[in-house]
Design an enzyme around this catalytic site. Structure first.
Site, PDB file in Angstrom:
ATOM      1  N   LYS A 215     -34.290  -5.981 -47.542  1.00  0.00           N
ATOM      2  CA  LYS A 215     -35.127  -6.302 -46.376  1.00  0.00           C
ATOM      3  C   LYS A 215     -36.406  -5.461 -46.416  1.00  0.00           C
ATOM      4  CE  LYS A 215     -35.023  -6.231 -41.349  1.00  0.00           C
ATOM      5  NZ  LYS A 215     -34.222  -6.112 -40.138  1.00  0.00           N
ATOM      6  N   GLU A 221     -31.382   3.049 -53.498  1.00  0.00           N
ATOM      7  CA  GLU A 221     -30.431   2.477 -54.454  1.00  0.00           C
ATOM      8  C   GLU A 221     -30.996   1.220 -55.095  1.00  0.00           C
ATOM      9  OE1 GLU A 221     -29.787   3.458 -51.397  1.00  0.00           O
ATOM     10  OE2 GLU A 221     -27.843   4.459 -51.244  1.00  0.00           O
ATOM     11  N   GLY A 277     -30.033  -6.438 -41.212  1.00  0.00           N
ATOM     12  CA  GLY A 277     -29.454  -6.473 -42.559  1.00  0.00           C
ATOM     13  C   GLY A 277     -28.036  -7.008 -42.582  1.00  0.00           C
ATOM     14  N   ARG A 278     -27.206  -6.535 -41.660  1.00  0.00           N
ATOM     15  CA  ARG A 278     -25.791  -6.945 -41.681  1.00  0.00           C
ATOM     16  C   ARG A 278     -25.582  -8.335 -41.076  1.00  0.00           C
ATOM     17  NH1 ARG A 278     -27.019  -2.625 -38.749  1.00  0.00           N
ATOM     18  NH2 ARG A 278     -26.733  -2.608 -36.504  1.00  0.00           N
ATOM     19  N   GLU A 363     -21.407  -0.469 -38.384  1.00  0.00           N
ATOM     20  CA  GLU A 363     -22.830  -0.128 -38.318  1.00  0.00           C
ATOM     21  C   GLU A 363     -23.415  -0.664 -37.002  1.00  0.00           C
ATOM     22  OE1 GLU A 363     -26.032  -1.558 -41.159  1.00  0.00           O
ATOM     23  OE2 GLU A 363     -25.717   0.419 -42.008  1.00  0.00           O
ATOM     24  N   LYS A 514     -30.113   9.992 -45.643  1.00  0.00           N
ATOM     25  CA  LYS A 514     -31.158   9.499 -46.563  1.00  0.00           C
ATOM     26  C   LYS A 514     -32.262  10.548 -46.693  1.00  0.00           C
ATOM     27  CE  LYS A 514     -30.878   4.537 -45.444  1.00  0.00           C
ATOM     28  NZ  LYS A 514     -31.569   3.406 -44.857  1.00  0.00           N
TER      29      LYS A 514
HETATM   30  O1  F6P Z   1     -28.801   2.185 -44.823  1.00  0.00           O
HETATM   31  C1  F6P Z   1     -28.381   1.148 -44.029  1.00  0.00           C
HETATM   32  C2  F6P Z   1     -29.189  -0.089 -44.261  1.00  0.00           C
HETATM   33  O2  F6P Z   1     -30.422   0.017 -43.641  1.00  0.00           O
HETATM   34  C3  F6P Z   1     -28.438  -1.316 -43.788  1.00  0.00           C
HETATM   35  O3  F6P Z   1     -28.571  -1.550 -42.441  1.00  0.00           O
HETATM   36  C4  F6P Z   1     -29.019  -2.377 -44.653  1.00  0.00           C
HETATM   37  O4  F6P Z   1     -28.215  -3.518 -44.685  1.00  0.00           O
HETATM   38  C5  F6P Z   1     -29.058  -1.647 -45.980  1.00  0.00           C
HETATM   39  O5  F6P Z   1     -29.416  -0.327 -45.643  1.00  0.00           O
HETATM   40  C6  F6P Z   1     -29.999  -2.202 -47.003  1.00  0.00           C
HETATM   41  O6  F6P Z   1     -31.318  -2.243 -46.556  1.00  0.00           O
HETATM   42  P1  F6P Z   1     -32.407  -3.095 -47.307  1.00  0.00           P
HETATM   43  O7  F6P Z   1     -32.010  -4.530 -47.266  1.00  0.00           O
HETATM   44  O8  F6P Z   1     -33.694  -2.845 -46.569  1.00  0.00           O
HETATM   45  O9  F6P Z   1     -32.492  -2.598 -48.728  1.00  0.00           O
END
Ligand code: F6P
Length: 556
Positions: A215, A221, A277-278, A363, A514
């Protein structure tokens, strides 16, 4: 502007009459066994089961009666659940800490629907992205989208984490039966390089497409794995940077970062900040799902989601599947002290469903601060966990049956498997039915004695029972059914969040770790150890790692 629904001072939950009545009801239930409740009421199953959209929810094996169920519905009304549902569907900025609307329901709205966000109908944008995904997925699946060397794409690797991974993996596993078996799908999420290594070690770069799903397009990661993927691809294809365009697509809300990474924004599939995201597996984040199962099956899944949205929005609370599921969770967490909920799918294709639900539920509602910023004086989200049946029966079910914790269970089962093999499915269903029966009714000491059990062994073989469960039962796990099931849990989470008066749509609790990791990275990587100013434990662990760490060269 935050919506008035969110900022109005709510009643003090634990001092409300309905809360006190529920405490009283729960105390009465402590004396009542499910055996008695069933014996007293031959209509109990009919009274406490609801069927909608092809899903039967049997909630008769819960520690409720008419009065406690009615009080739970009263609790929902006292918390203005109806208005809060309407606020979400209306596009109010109910995610007040991020000043965002929460419109995942728009992702599955039919083409002719209208859902306004700041006065603009967002549904045409949703369908424009869906149409682009459809076209792209068709090209890849038909072999008309070719890789840099002219070979067709046979492998798809989704790179993402959290909501940009768990939904896609879960949906791929759940709908594998519907997937193109001539293609290989892999999912890389972990910063642990082994995840990338194992996912790609046997793949031909010339036949591999990476879907970088994030997103924000800033997640450590995902960006690290995407960089590694680019190096892997270029190394495998002779180093021509033009290869990236044919082997990388992005799914994101952040076009600028996508371009900065080097992916042509023509190969980007967008979504919007009003999709959490979720709550995003049915947005462009589902691109890998669409590549696997095809556009038509993906659209059936969206239809299933939408049907559950409409059920949630319109059904009376006492016939509303997400409302009932959510209220029962509140019942056990706040009035029986339950700390966990087990989700136990008797359907091997749903093996990643509990993992998916962990992010969705925890979450969302793992919060100790109310919407008004005050600490709660009641428990919020339980810990969700689970494994597919019957595997769990030979592992942790012992504790559910005879342990000291009350663990409400959601059993999920289907009348028909994707492939019926011999007696397997009858045996599977016999087991799920046996488990909920055993949990509810148990086995008394006199029943154990009547089997000739020696007296000293009797206490060990007694099952006290009275352990609650829901059974969700449907015809078969299709794409449409998966959509219904996921939306059911999404909305159940919202119901819980409304009762607990927390914001289910932010996740500030993930930020501190983080930020600290960003501080520690240079402390591990710099050639000379910088002065460390953490606590003595963290300082020592950093020094220990630096002393033991072998560089790539040293490791060879
Ligand atoms: O660290 C939690 C989070 O922000 C989640 O809410 C989200 O689904 C995930 O990291 C991944 O985020 P992104 O899609 O921005 O990489």
């Amino acid at each position: 502007m935050a919506s008035t629904t969110e900022t109005a001072t709510p009643m003090i939950l634990t001092q409300s009459n309905v809360w006190k009545s529920l405490l009283h009801r729960a105390a009465l239930h402590q004396q009542k066994h499910l055996r008695d409740l069933f014996a007293e009421d031959p209509q109990r199953y009919a009274r406490f089961s609801v069927e909608a959209l092809g899903i039967l929810l049997d909630f008769s094996k819960n520690r409720i009666d008419d009065s406690s169920f009615k009080h739970l519905i009263d609790l929902a009304n006292a918390c203005d659940l109806r208005a809060r549902i309407d606020a979400m569907f209306r596009g109010d900025r109910i995610n007040i800490t991020e000043n965002r609307a929460v419109l995942h329901v728009a992702l599955r709205a039919p083409r002719n629907a209208s859902i306004l966000m700041d006065g603009k109908n967002v549904v045409p944008d949703v369908h424009a992205v869906l149409d682009r995904m459809h076209e792209f997925a068709t090209r890849v699946r038909s072999g008309s989208w070719l890789g840099h060397t002219g070979k067709r794409i046979r492998n798809v690797v989704n790179i993402g984490i959290g909501g940009s991974d768990l939904g896609p993996v879960m949906a791929y596993e759940a709908l594998r039966h519907y997937s193109d078996r001539s293609m290989t799908f892999r999912f890389v999420s972990n910063i642990d390089g082994i995840d990338f290594f194992e996912a790609t070690r046997d793949l031909d770069p010339a036949e591999t497409l990476f879907v970088v799903s994030s997103k924000t397009f800033t997640t450590l990661e995902t960006m690290t794995n995407a960089e590694t993927a680019r190096s892997w691809l270029l190394q495998g294809l002779g180093g021509d940077p033009k290869a990236v365009a044919k082997h990388f697509v992005a799914v994101s809300t952040n076009a600028e970062k996508v371009a900065a990474f080097g992916i042509d924004t023509a190969n980007m599939f967008g979504f919007w900040d009003w999709v959490g995201g979720r709550y995003s597996m049915d947005s462009a984040i589902g691109l890998s799902t669409m590549l696997a199962i095809g556009p038509d099956n993906f659209r059936s899944m969206l239809h299933g989601f939408h049907e559950m949205d409409e059920h949630f929005r319109t059904a009376a609370f006492d016939k509303n599947l997400p409302v009932i599921l959510g209220l029962l969770t509140v019942w056990y967490v706040n009035f029986f002290g339950a700390q966990t909920v087990a989700v136990l799918p008797y359907e091997n294709y749903l093996k990643r469903f509990p993992a998916y639900l962990q992010q969705l539920t925890m979450e969302s509602n793992g919060k100790y601060v109310t919407l008004q910023g005050t600490p709660v004086d009641y428990a919020t989200s339980p810990i969700y966990w689970g494994e597919p049946g019957t595997n769990g029966q030979h592992s942790f079910y012992q504790l559910i049956h005879q342990g000291t914790h009350l663990i409400p269970c959601d059993f999920i089962a289907f009348a028909n498997p994707a492939t019926r093999i011999g007696r397997h499915h009858d045996l599977l269903i016999a087991n799920v039915l046996a488990q909920s029966e055993a949990l509810a009714f148990g086995k008394t000491a006199s029943e154990v004695r009547a089997e000739g059990t020696p007296e000293w062994l009797v206490p060990h073989r007694v099952f006290e029972g009275n352990r609650p469960s829901n059974t969700l039962f449907a015809d078969r796990l299709t794409p449409e059914m998966l959509g219904k099931l996921v939306a059911l849990y999404e909305h159940s989470v919202y119901v819980q969040g409304v009762i607990w008066n927390v914001n289910p749509f932010d996740q500030w609790g993930v930020e501190l770790g983080k930020a600290l990791a960003q501080r520690i990275i240079p402390e591990l990587e710099s050639p000379e150890c910088p002065p460390l100013s953490h606590d003595s434990s963290t300082n020592q662990l950093i020094e220990r790692y630096r002393a033991m760490r072998q560089t790539e060269k040293g490791a060879q």
